[in-house]
Every structure is written in C-alpha cells, then in structure tokens.
Design a protein around this motif. Structure first.
Motif, PDB file in Angstrom:
ATOM      1  N   ASP A   1      23.992  -8.146  39.896  1.00  0.00           N
ATOM      2  CA  ASP A   1      22.803  -7.831  39.404  1.00  0.00           C
ATOM      3  C   ASP A   1      22.973  -6.701  38.581  1.00  0.00           C
ATOM      4  OD1 ASP A   1      20.302  -9.687  40.057  1.00  0.00           O
ATOM      5  OD2 ASP A   1      21.533  -9.674  41.837  1.00  0.00           O
TER       6      ASP A   1
ATOM      7  N   PRO B   1      15.348  -8.523  33.494  1.00  0.00           N
ATOM      8  CA  PRO B   1      16.534  -8.369  32.580  1.00  0.00           C
ATOM      9  C   PRO B   1      17.723  -8.704  33.355  1.00  0.00           C
ATOM     10  CG  PRO B   1      15.531  -6.253  33.083  1.00  0.00           C
ATOM     11  CD  PRO B   1      14.501  -7.264  33.584  1.00  0.00           C
ATOM     12  N   HIS B   2      18.567  -9.305  32.488  1.00  0.00           N
ATOM     13  CA  HIS B   2      20.044  -9.453  33.052  1.00  0.00           C
ATOM     14  C   HIS B   2      20.873  -9.629  31.842  1.00  0.00           C
ATOM     15  CE1 HIS B   2      19.481 -10.271  37.462  1.00  0.00           C
ATOM     16  NE2 HIS B   2      18.107 -10.703  37.075  1.00  0.00           N
TER      17      HIS B   2
ATOM     18  N   PRO C   1      22.065  -0.079  36.822  1.00  0.00           N
ATOM     19  CA  PRO C   1      20.675   0.149  36.545  1.00  0.00           C
ATOM     20  C   PRO C   1      19.842  -1.456  36.863  1.00  0.00           C
ATOM     21  CG  PRO C   1      21.801  -0.283  34.476  1.00  0.00           C
ATOM     22  CD  PRO C   1      22.797  -0.046  35.618  1.00  0.00           C
ATOM     23  N   HIS C   2      19.052  -1.564  37.548  1.00  0.00           N
ATOM     24  CA  HIS C   2      18.346  -2.814  38.115  1.00  0.00           C
ATOM     25  C   HIS C   2      17.030  -2.485  38.255  1.00  0.00           C
ATOM     26  CE1 HIS C   2      18.298  -7.161  38.693  1.00  0.00           C
ATOM     27  NE2 HIS C   2      18.196  -6.826  39.869  1.00  0.00           N
ATOM     28  N   ARG C   3      16.153  -3.620  38.639  1.00  0.00           N
ATOM     29  CA  ARG C   3      14.616  -3.377  39.066  1.00  0.00           C
ATOM     30  C   ARG C   3      14.944  -2.902  40.487  1.00  0.00           C
ATOM     31  NH1 ARG C   3      12.929  -8.022  39.987  1.00  0.00           N
ATOM     32  NH2 ARG C   3      14.525  -9.202  39.440  1.00  0.00           N
TER      33      ARG C   3
ATOM     34  N   ASN D   1      20.837  -4.863  34.912  1.00  0.00           N
ATOM     35  CA  ASN D   1      19.593  -5.180  33.844  1.00  0.00           C
ATOM     36  C   ASN D   1      20.398  -5.462  32.642  1.00  0.00           C
ATOM     37  OD1 ASN D   1      17.825  -4.473  35.614  1.00  0.00           O
ATOM     38  ND2 ASN D   1      17.108  -2.560  34.520  1.00  0.00           N
ATOM     39  N   LYS D   2      21.102  -4.825  31.811  1.00  0.00           N
ATOM     40  CA  LYS D   2      21.959  -5.060  30.625  1.00  0.00           C
ATOM     41  C   LYS D   2      22.861  -4.045  30.727  1.00  0.00           C
ATOM     42  CE  LYS D   2      19.035  -8.172  28.424  1.00  0.00           C
ATOM     43  NZ  LYS D   2      19.436  -9.449  28.358  1.00  0.00           N
TER      44      LYS D   2
ATOM     45  N   SER E   1      11.952 -10.423  29.762  1.00  0.00           N
ATOM     46  CA  SER E   1      12.057  -8.706  29.788  1.00  0.00           C
ATOM     47  C   SER E   1      11.639  -8.150  30.972  1.00  0.00           C
ATOM     48  CB  SER E   1      11.272  -8.139  28.700  1.00  0.00           C
ATOM     49  OG  SER E   1       9.698  -8.421  28.698  1.00  0.00           O
ATOM     50  N   GLU E   2      10.775  -8.914  31.898  1.00  0.00           N
ATOM     51  CA  GLU E   2      10.469  -8.751  33.161  1.00  0.00           C
ATOM     52  C   GLU E   2      11.517  -8.849  34.208  1.00  0.00           C
ATOM     53  OE1 GLU E   2       7.067 -11.238  34.113  1.00  0.00           O
ATOM     54  OE2 GLU E   2       5.823 -10.294  32.509  1.00  0.00           O
TER      55      GLU E   2
ATOM     56  N   LYS F   1      22.705  -0.479  29.272  1.00  0.00           N
ATOM     57  CA  LYS F   1      21.902   0.250  30.145  1.00  0.00           C
ATOM     58  C   LYS F   1      22.843   0.988  31.021  1.00  0.00           C
ATOM     59  CE  LYS F   1      17.727  -0.967  28.428  1.00  0.00           C
ATOM     60  NZ  LYS F   1      16.933  -0.086  27.526  1.00  0.00           N
ATOM     61  N   TRP F   2      24.102   0.651  31.364  1.00  0.00           N
ATOM     62  CA  TRP F   2      24.801   1.256  32.207  1.00  0.00           C
ATOM     63  C   TRP F   2      25.444   2.301  31.665  1.00  0.00           C
ATOM     64  CZ3 TRP F   2      29.865  -1.469  34.560  1.00  0.00           C
ATOM     65  CH2 TRP F   2      30.169  -0.796  35.716  1.00  0.00           C
TER      66      TRP F   2
END
Length: 313
Positions: free
Chosen positions: A212, A253-254, A187-189, A214-215, A250-251, A218-219
């Motif tokens: 890269d 996320p990593h 998951p990523h942007r 998100n968190k 939050s825009e 989230k995976w």
C-alpha cells in the motif's frame, strides 16, 4: 470452441509455471512464500455482482486471499508472517502444512498499517479463537498505541495474547544469522496508524514489500532506484487504471499499474523482471489469469505474484 481451447491452454501454462516455482523451496533453506494477493476485502468482493466476481461463482476463477507473505527459515525452524489478514487462519495453516510445522505456530507477525486487510486477523489470537499467549507482533509506534488503546484489540494486549516488538523507521531487525527485516515509512491514508513497507534480507537475496502506498511520486524515495537495489519487489497494484471503479479514486489513492508501467518504461528488462505486482482490487483485470491486460503486462517483462509462489533468499 477455439477461444475455449486457448483459455484452457493458457490455464495449463499458468498452473505449470506455479508448480515450477513452488518446487524451488528445496533449493534454499530461507525463502518468501506468497500467501495472498488480493486487496483488503479479498476476492470475491462483498456486494459485487459484476462479471469479475461472477467468475468466482461460476467456477471460472478461484477465491483469492488477502495480501500476505510468509518468511520461512528451514535451517533455524522459524517462520514469520507479513500482515494479519482476515484469511490468517488458512494462511497460517498453509505455512504449517506446506512449509514448516512448529509448536510455536508463528514466530512473529509484521504489520504494515491499520487498514482492515492488514491487521484485523489479530482477532483470531484472542480468547474466542486460539487463546494462546505470547504471539509476537512487530509494530510501529502509532500502530502500537492504536492497538493498545482501542477495543477489541486492547483485550489481546491485556491478556497477552499478543506481545509487541517495537519497530522504528529504517531501523533493521535481525531475526537470526540468516534474515533481517527493515521497516520504512511510506505515504498512505494513515487514519489510525503510520504505514510502512519492508525490506526483507536473506543471505543471498533481498526483497521489497510495499502493498500500500498513495502514489510513487509522493514517496521521498525513488521507487526505480529502490527496485534496482533488490532482487524482488512486491509492489502495490490495487487498480489497473483510472476510472476502474465508480467511487472518486482520489479518495483511495494508489499507483495504477499503468502508472508503474509508464514509470519503468525505459528501464532494462532485468529491472522490470524484479517487479511482482500484488494487492489487487477485485475490479482489477490483472487479477484474472487469462485477461488480455495481464498478458500484455507480462509481455513487457513485469510479473504478478500468485498464491503459492516461492522465492529464495
């Protein structure tokens, strides 16, 4: 004076450690080499007037290239690149001069996603620069569509400067009898393409490459379990902690390094030793060799990728 002497000694220790790792290339015919460790915009960062980038301009710390790995097989005289960064010219030169020189320049490039530090180096394969045909680029379906339908990238496709090798989630690509690569979605942007990490398998060892995400929560996969399955894990370390930059984090996320430390807190040292943090934002204190934050993390058993690092497969 004592403080300056301490910093000098730490610098010498760091340099000696890097030299020992680089010498390992003589022990294996297949290996990974680190070609860059910085976040997409590199280090120093555009517009940065802070102390972190001042350490480059005053000569305290050297330039850091954008995150990239090289995969080298000396036995078959082949080499591949992970990520096409804005620093691709010198990264390819490093592979040529320090590892393996071939007429093909590169046997293929694996892309993770369509954020600027990870694919825009493809522009140097076009008519304004190299102008050579037939460079293989390994891509997921959405990335292929994006590059094929949007300029200037579609000119590279039209002129066949780049030719696509199709990837699918969790489908292994066999490069030769020694090496295999498997992409997996994270998951990523994903504004323009999907995002993947890679599992890189050699005859003896295996590595994860996730620059890269998100968190971790989230995976759909468990990062602790995935790290335990491999010998090396290059993990997203863009930021050290929350509040590191003025923008709403939050825009972008990593997983903060502090979050990853907490997640692996109860794991054995052998598991922590597998983790090599990579993809550092210029504000991340762990990017600075002599920072107390970096030294404290190393004391816990975690490691940091550095340009020139080499790991046998």
């Amino acid at each position: 004076m004592k403080q300056l002497l301490l910093l000098f000694c730490i610098s010498l220790i760091s340099c000696n450690k890097e030299t020992r790792v680089v010498e390992n290339k003589k022990e294996s015919k297949q290996y990974i080499t680190v070609l860059g460790i910085a976040q997409d915009a590199g280090y120093p960062h555009i517009g940065c007037q802070k102390e972190c980038c001042a350490n480059f301009y005053n000569g305290t710390y050297k330039k850091q290239k954008v995150v990239s790995l090289g995969l080298v097989d000396l036995e078959n005289k082949q080499k591949w690149l992970f990520e096409a960064t804005p620093d691709i010219a010198t990264q390819l030169a490093s592979l040529e001069q320090n590892h393996l020189k071939t007429n093909t320049l590169i046997d293929g490039i694996f892309l993770t996603h369509a954020h600027i530090g990870h694919y825009t180096g493809l522009m140097y394969f076009g008519r304004e620069a190299l102008g050579r045909q037939g460079t293989k680029v390994f891509v997921m379906p959405k990335m292929k569509t994006y590059l094929s339908k949007n300029g200037p990238w579609n000119q590279l496709v039209k002129l066949e400067n780049i030719v696509f090798e199709n990837l699918q989630n969790d489908a292994t690509v066999t490069l030769n009898q020694n090496l295999r690569v498997t992409p997996f979605l994270v998951p990523h942007r994903d504004e323009f393409s999907e995002t993947v990490g890679y599992k890189i398998e050699g005859k003896n060892k295996t590595a994860l490459f996730i620059p890269d995400i998100n968190k971790w929560e989230k995976w759909q996969k468990n990062i602790i379990a995935e790290v335990k399955k491999v010998d090396y894990a290059f993990l997203d370390a863009t930021f050290f902690k929350d509040g590191e930059i003025k923008r709403p984090m939050s825009e972008i996320p990593h997983p903060f390094i502090k979050e990853t430390l907490q997640l692996f807190k109860k794991e054995k040292t052998a598991t922590k030793n597998k983790i090599f943090f990579i993809h550092f934002n210029h504000t991340n204190p762990a990017l600075q060799n002599t920072s107390k934050e970096k030294m404290n993390v190393e004391k816990l058993g975690f490691k940091f990728a550095f340009e020139g690092m080499q790991l046998d497969l």
